[in-house]
Design an enzyme around this catalytic site. Sequence first.
Site, short mmCIF file in Angstrom:
data_model
loop_
_atom_site.label_atom_id
_atom_site.label_comp_id
_atom_site.label_asym_id
_atom_site.label_seq_id
_atom_site.Cartn_x
_atom_site.Cartn_y
_atom_site.Cartn_z
CD GLU A 34 46.50 28.58 33.87
OE1 GLU A 34 47.44 28.77 34.24
OE2 GLU A 34 45.29 28.69 34.50
CE1 TYR A 117 49.72 28.39 38.94
CE2 TYR A 117 50.22 29.02 36.57
CZ TYR A 117 49.47 28.99 37.77
OH TYR A 117 48.24 29.39 37.83
CG ASP A 135 48.83 32.22 41.42
OD1 ASP A 135 48.62 32.36 42.57
OD2 ASP A 135 48.24 32.77 40.55
CB CYS A 189 44.37 37.94 50.68
SG CYS A 189 45.52 37.52 51.88
CB CYS A 196 41.74 41.70 57.48
SG CYS A 196 43.38 41.48 57.03
CB CYS A 199 38.98 38.75 54.29
SG CYS A 199 39.62 36.94 53.80
#
Length: 295
Positions: A34, A117, A135, A189, A196, A199
């Site tokens: 991370e 975060y 994020d 996305c 879409c 999705c």
Amino acid sequence: MDHARSLLRWYRKHGRTFPWRSGKLDPYVVLVSEIMLQQTQTSRVSEALPRFLRQFPTVFDLARAGNGEIIRQWQGMGYNSRALRLRDAAKTIVREYDGVIPSSPEILLSLPGVGPYTSAAVACFAFNTRVVVLDVNVRRVYSRLVKRQKYTTDVEPDEVLTRFAESLIPQRTSSQWHHAVMDLGATICTARAPQCTVCPLASLCPSNNVLQSVSRTRKKEPEFRGKPQRIWRGRFIEVLRGQKPHTHLRPAQLFALATQSPLSAHEEEWFTAVLNRLEADGLILRTRWGVRLAD
Ligand code: SF4
């Protein structure tokens, strides 16, 4: 929770695979990855992480690392001062938590180099804590789901997204859920051209097939010779990293090797300011013999 079922089903089939997601879950590996992912692309982190973990397999090994040693192992990642903050975080974990990575987002947040975060991401991915992780990809997906947006650049404030996320995150699969939302944002996305029609959340999304594409103007970074200053910082460190341990370079020599041209009088002030910053960040040492990577 139909949305969760559809998204997790999609994720099991189409989710991205990364070294930090595979194998036995190790909170130390999650913390290291991370921190690496804060400012470095996933493809570079995928290459660098296994090498870094061979050198520093445990938090105890990392806590013992000297500045020069850790900067060398950070090769190819950029933003080298992150490596030193990560080592400092490891020192705190060894000293105050017996080498056990804390699971509480509040304690994680108190560690060097760990912001809101990263603390939420480590709590979520290492311990499956039900916490909101936002994020850039997640913000985009939630913004489009929370209300009908007009433009691809529209993003809602974090308070709105946090409230919305709290109602969406499943009770027992927070880690998988967040991986899935991140992957959806990275592959379906997307910022400019959301797909879409394929999705898994299309049926509940108010922005389904209505977004008009516009591109975001980026903030200009301070530049030198047409490149952002951070690129030059990285190049100076790269040159020093390529020298044998404890080798000094004269400042003008370092400048010439990194820029492929001699240091001119009007560039000296800029170069000195960069060296001052690198020294203050603990990345280089300046002695009477010249400049070298920090110990
Ligand atoms: S339907 Fe379109 S806008 Fe909505 S989440 Fe899916 S890809 Fe994004």
